[in-house]
Design a protein around this motif. Structure first.
Motif, PDB file in Angstrom:
ATOM      1  N   GLY A 128      37.744  19.420 -19.979  1.00 44.87           N
ATOM      2  CA  GLY A 128      39.170  19.632 -19.967  1.00 44.87           C
ATOM      3  C   GLY A 128      39.822  20.014 -20.968  1.00 44.87           C
ATOM      4  N   GLU A 129      39.471  20.070 -22.387  1.00 43.55           N
ATOM      5  CA  GLU A 129      40.213  20.380 -23.411  1.00 43.55           C
ATOM      6  C   GLU A 129      41.005  21.659 -23.205  1.00 43.55           C
ATOM      7  OE1 GLU A 129      37.748  19.644 -26.947  1.00 43.55           O
ATOM      8  OE2 GLU A 129      38.392  17.555 -27.045  1.00 43.55           O
ATOM      9  N   GLY A 130      42.183  21.813 -23.565  1.00 47.62           N
ATOM     10  CA  GLY A 130      42.823  23.161 -23.395  1.00 47.62           C
ATOM     11  C   GLY A 130      43.025  23.485 -22.068  1.00 47.62           C
ATOM     12  N   LYS A 131      43.052  22.480 -21.175  1.00 48.77           N
ATOM     13  CA  LYS A 131      43.156  23.028 -19.687  1.00 48.77           C
ATOM     14  C   LYS A 131      43.812  22.102 -18.984  1.00 48.77           C
ATOM     15  CE  LYS A 131      38.466  25.238 -19.726  1.00 48.77           C
ATOM     16  NZ  LYS A 131      37.234  25.195 -19.212  1.00 48.77           N
ATOM     17  N   VAL A 132      44.002  20.829 -19.294  1.00 56.03           N
ATOM     18  CA  VAL A 132      44.666  19.854 -18.548  1.00 56.03           C
ATOM     19  C   VAL A 132      45.729  19.065 -19.039  1.00 56.03           C
ATOM     20  CG1 VAL A 132      42.777  19.648 -16.644  1.00 56.03           C
ATOM     21  CG2 VAL A 132      42.862  17.953 -18.673  1.00 56.03           C
ATOM     22  N   GLU A 133      45.798  19.194 -20.277  1.00 53.68           N
ATOM     23  CA  GLU A 133      46.712  18.477 -21.043  1.00 53.68           C
ATOM     24  C   GLU A 133      48.161  18.162 -20.623  1.00 53.68           C
ATOM     25  OE1 GLU A 133      44.703  20.334 -22.238  1.00 53.68           O
ATOM     26  OE2 GLU A 133      43.569  19.445 -24.244  1.00 53.68           O
ATOM     27  N   GLU A 134      48.673  19.358 -19.963  1.00 53.38           N
ATOM     28  CA  GLU A 134      49.834  19.293 -19.652  1.00 53.38           C
ATOM     29  C   GLU A 134      50.006  18.637 -18.254  1.00 53.38           C
ATOM     30  OE1 GLU A 134      51.400  23.460 -19.529  1.00 53.38           O
ATOM     31  OE2 GLU A 134      50.157  23.882 -21.237  1.00 53.38           O
ATOM     32  N   LEU A 135      49.091  18.031 -17.446  1.00 53.61           N
ATOM     33  CA  LEU A 135      49.253  17.250 -16.480  1.00 53.61           C
ATOM     34  C   LEU A 135      50.048  16.056 -16.622  1.00 53.61           C
ATOM     35  CD1 LEU A 135      45.734  17.307 -14.811  1.00 53.61           C
ATOM     36  CD2 LEU A 135      47.793  18.546 -13.766  1.00 53.61           C
ATOM     37  N   THR A 136      50.036  15.354 -17.733  1.00 57.34           N
ATOM     38  CA  THR A 136      50.589  14.099 -18.056  1.00 57.34           C
ATOM     39  C   THR A 136      50.670  14.065 -19.599  1.00 57.34           C
ATOM     40  OG1 THR A 136      50.477  11.620 -17.786  1.00 57.34           O
ATOM     41  CG2 THR A 136      48.392  13.036 -17.801  1.00 57.34           C
ATOM     42  N   ASP A 137      51.830  13.331 -19.904  1.00 53.81           N
ATOM     43  CA  ASP A 137      51.845  12.870 -21.326  1.00 53.81           C
ATOM     44  C   ASP A 137      50.769  11.812 -21.807  1.00 53.81           C
ATOM     45  OD1 ASP A 137      53.733  14.706 -21.771  1.00 53.81           O
ATOM     46  OD2 ASP A 137      55.508  13.017 -21.386  1.00 53.81           O
ATOM     47  N   ASP A 138      50.228  11.020 -20.775  1.00 56.63           N
ATOM     48  CA  ASP A 138      49.421  10.074 -20.927  1.00 56.63           C
ATOM     49  C   ASP A 138      47.951  10.359 -20.524  1.00 56.63           C
ATOM     50  OD1 ASP A 138      51.596   8.206 -21.917  1.00 56.63           O
ATOM     51  OD2 ASP A 138      51.996   8.185 -19.624  1.00 56.63           O
ATOM     52  N   ARG A 139      47.019  10.288 -21.720  1.00 59.82           N
ATOM     53  CA  ARG A 139      45.750  10.455 -21.148  1.00 59.82           C
ATOM     54  C   ARG A 139      44.833   9.740 -22.178  1.00 59.82           C
ATOM     55  NH1 ARG A 139      47.920  14.695 -23.423  1.00 59.82           N
ATOM     56  NH2 ARG A 139      47.001  15.535 -25.428  1.00 59.82           N
ATOM     57  N   LEU A 140      43.560   9.651 -21.715  1.00 63.28           N
ATOM     58  CA  LEU A 140      42.613   8.873 -22.364  1.00 63.28           C
ATOM     59  C   LEU A 140      41.421   9.891 -22.929  1.00 63.28           C
ATOM     60  CD1 LEU A 140      41.379   6.381 -23.728  1.00 63.28           C
ATOM     61  CD2 LEU A 140      40.080   5.850 -21.541  1.00 63.28           C
ATOM     62  N   ARG A 156      24.088   8.157 -28.871  1.00 65.91           N
ATOM     63  CA  ARG A 156      25.286   8.907 -28.623  1.00 65.91           C
ATOM     64  C   ARG A 156      26.323   8.133 -29.265  1.00 65.91           C
ATOM     65  NH1 ARG A 156      21.709  11.402 -26.663  1.00 65.91           N
ATOM     66  NH2 ARG A 156      21.760  12.433 -24.615  1.00 65.91           N
ATOM     67  N   HIS A 157      27.441   8.954 -29.750  1.00 66.45           N
ATOM     68  CA  HIS A 157      28.713   8.181 -30.477  1.00 66.45           C
ATOM     69  C   HIS A 157      29.769   8.629 -29.812  1.00 66.45           C
ATOM     70  CE1 HIS A 157      25.947   7.008 -34.030  1.00 66.45           C
ATOM     71  NE2 HIS A 157      25.458   8.208 -33.819  1.00 66.45           N
ATOM     72  N   VAL A 158      30.358   7.524 -28.966  1.00 67.17           N
ATOM     73  CA  VAL A 158      31.770   7.799 -28.418  1.00 67.17           C
ATOM     74  C   VAL A 158      32.923   7.292 -28.895  1.00 67.17           C
ATOM     75  CG1 VAL A 158      32.481   7.427 -26.083  1.00 67.17           C
ATOM     76  CG2 VAL A 158      30.080   7.232 -26.264  1.00 67.17           C
ATOM     77  N   THR A 159      33.811   8.275 -29.005  1.00 66.61           N
ATOM     78  CA  THR A 159      34.882   8.056 -29.495  1.00 66.61           C
ATOM     79  C   THR A 159      36.074   8.050 -28.480  1.00 66.61           C
ATOM     80  OG1 THR A 159      34.443   9.059 -31.572  1.00 66.61           O
ATOM     81  CG2 THR A 159      36.886   8.851 -31.311  1.00 66.61           C
ATOM     82  N   LEU A 160      36.839   7.013 -28.256  1.00 65.86           N
ATOM     83  CA  LEU A 160      38.085   6.998 -27.383  1.00 65.86           C
ATOM     84  C   LEU A 160      39.135   6.782 -28.027  1.00 65.86           C
ATOM     85  CD1 LEU A 160      35.498   4.620 -26.580  1.00 65.86           C
ATOM     86  CD2 LEU A 160      36.868   4.663 -24.442  1.00 65.86           C
ATOM     87  N   THR A 161      40.253   8.037 -27.613  1.00 65.53           N
ATOM     88  CA  THR A 161      41.533   7.919 -28.194  1.00 65.53           C
ATOM     89  C   THR A 161      42.666   7.915 -27.045  1.00 65.53           C
ATOM     90  OG1 THR A 161      40.663   9.094 -30.098  1.00 65.53           O
ATOM     91  CG2 THR A 161      43.131   9.075 -29.473  1.00 65.53           C
ATOM     92  N   GLY A 162      43.221   6.822 -27.065  1.00 70.99           N
ATOM     93  CA  GLY A 162      44.468   6.791 -26.012  1.00 70.99           C
ATOM     94  C   GLY A 162      45.793   7.497 -26.553  1.00 70.99           C
TER      95      GLY A 162
END
Length: 177
Positions: A128-140, A156-162
């Motif tokens: 979804g990068e570059g495609k859905v960020e405008e749906l909401t100001d808040d995302r994980l 696998r190395h998983v990075t989570l950013t709120g």
């Protein structure tokens, strides 16, 4: 699962929560991460998954579906673009989107009516990068890194950013325990 919390970088926007980093060594651990993450999610949450083909995005989403208690097998929606999995209880439905084949940004995503689904659902968007960020100001945002090339490595190395106000008080490090 190993998981040292990653410090927030000096150039990170203030509204980003410190990233949590988790090492996953099997598909079952990836599903378990999804099940544990489901406990932190609520209606209106947007989760963006990024990673190479075969990184484990759908496996993690399968665990989310299990943790949310939704109906139907969670499989990759690559060819149908989106699937809605209604809740079997009183929790939110899971909307699972695979934006891999979509070339446009939010305009193309609008055909999916995600903005209508988002307030009442947990929406998970692969690629979804570059495609859905405008749906909401808040995302994980979850980025799944894996070894590429001819390898059978399951690590696998998983990075989570709120991102946004919703995630400023969320303790993502509980997923590393």
């Amino acid at each position: 699962m190993e998981a040292p919390a990653a410090p927030q970088g000096p150039d990170s926007p203030a509204e980003h929560t410190p990233a949590a980093e988790i090492t996953v060594t099997s598909p079952e651990q990836m599903r378990e991460l999804g099940r544990r993450l489901a406990k932190l999610l609520r209606p209106g949450d947007l989760v963006m998954l990024s990673g190479e083909l075969g990184a484990g995005k759908t496996t993690l989403t399968r665990g989310l579906g299990e943790g949310l208690g939704v109906r139907g097998a969670v499989t990759s929606p690559t060819f149908v673009i989106a699937r809605v999995h209604p809740s079997l209880g009183d929790g939110p439905p899971l909307v699972h989107v695979d934006a891999y084949r979509l070339s446009g940004g939010l305009d193309e995503m609008e055909d999916l009516d995600l903005d209508v689904s988002l307030p009442d659902s947990v929406v998970v968007v692969e690629w979804g990068e570059g495609k859905v960020e405008e749906l909401t100001d808040d995302r994980l945002q979850l980025v799944i890194h894996r070894a590429v090339g001819d390898t059978t490595d399951e690590v696998r190395h998983v990075t989570l950013t709120g991102i946004g106000a919703r995630w400023t008080t969320a303790d993502l490090t509980v997923l590393t325990a």
